[in-house]
Write an enzyme that holds these catalytic residues in place. Sequence first.
Site, short mmCIF file in Angstrom:
data_model
loop_
_atom_site.label_atom_id
_atom_site.label_comp_id
_atom_site.label_asym_id
_atom_site.label_seq_id
_atom_site.Cartn_x
_atom_site.Cartn_y
_atom_site.Cartn_z
N CYS A 101 0.34 1.05 12.56
CA CYS A 101 1.25 0.41 13.66
C CYS A 101 0.52 -1.08 13.93
O CYS A 101 -0.54 -0.91 14.50
CB CYS A 101 0.83 0.86 15.06
SG CYS A 101 1.49 0.05 16.55
N CYS A 114 10.75 2.16 17.59
CA CYS A 114 9.55 2.73 18.08
C CYS A 114 9.38 4.12 18.25
O CYS A 114 10.36 4.66 19.15
CB CYS A 114 8.71 1.89 19.18
SG CYS A 114 7.31 2.45 19.34
N CYS A 157 10.64 -2.72 17.35
CA CYS A 157 9.34 -3.16 17.39
C CYS A 157 9.39 -4.77 17.54
O CYS A 157 10.16 -5.47 17.24
CB CYS A 157 8.84 -3.15 16.01
SG CYS A 157 7.29 -3.78 15.64
N CYS A 162 6.88 -6.71 17.35
CA CYS A 162 6.07 -7.43 16.52
C CYS A 162 6.39 -7.69 15.08
O CYS A 162 6.01 -7.85 14.16
CB CYS A 162 4.76 -6.85 16.37
SG CYS A 162 4.05 -6.23 17.99
#
Lengths: 98, 144
Positions: free
Chosen positions: B113, B102, B83, B85
Site C-alpha cells: 500500500c 481500495c 486509491c 495516491c
Amino acid sequence: MSCMASITDGNWQSLVIESETPETPVLVEFWAPWFGPCRVIHPIIDELAKDYAGRLKCYKLNTDESPSTASRYGIRSIPTVIIFKNGEKKDAVIGAVP
Amino acid sequence: MTSQASTFAVSVSSVASPLRRRRNFHVVRAQVEPSDKSIEIMRKFSEQYARKSGTYFCSDKGVTAVVIKGLADHKDSLGAPLCPCRHYDDKAAEAAQGFWNCPCVPMRERKECHCMLFLTPDNDFAGNEQTITLDEIKESTENM
C-alpha cells in the site's frame, strides 16, 4: 506546510521547458491533495530546496489541478519526482522512498 | 435610463459568472470536504481491513487521516473508493475497472500500500495501532 512554489499546466512551459536558466536543473514533485504521505515527503523536498538553493529549482504540481501535464509525463504513482534539465526529463523517482 | 442600466448589469453578470465559476472550479474542488457518512464508512473499513490483513496504521496518524478522507472523497464523487495516491487519465473508468479500488490488487495480493494506509509491522513508518477515531481524522486534517 511547504515553501515550494506551485506549478500548473498554465506556467509549465515557461518555468520548466523554457526556463530562463536552462542549465539549472528543475525538480518537480507531482502530488495530490488527498495523498497522505505528502506529509512525509514535503518537508524532505523543502530541505533539498533549501540545501540546493540557487543550484536547483523546486516546484510542486497538483495533479488534480493540472491533469494534462501529469498525463503527458505518464504520472501514475504519487508522489513522482522528476528532474528536468534544458526542458528535458532527466531522472524520475517514483513513490515515497524513505 | 434606469431600465437600460439594469439590463446592462444583468447582461454583464450573466457573461462573467460562468467564467468565474469555471476558473475557480479546480481550486475549489481540492478543498471540498468529503461527506461525514463516507468518512465514517471508510474509517470503519480501514480499521477492519487493518485487523484482517495484520497491518498497522502509520505512526503519524495524519497520513492515515488524509488517505481515509481521500478514499471518502472518491466514494462520494465516483461511487467507489478509488486509491487517492495515484493519477488517472480517466477516474470514472478506473473506478469501474476496479484494480485501484481500495483494497487495491497489490494490497490484496502482496500487502503493498504505497499510500501508507496499511503498513506491515516491519515497515519503518508503521505504528502499533489499528484504530482511528473520527475526531482524530478531523483534528489532524483541520489545517489542510
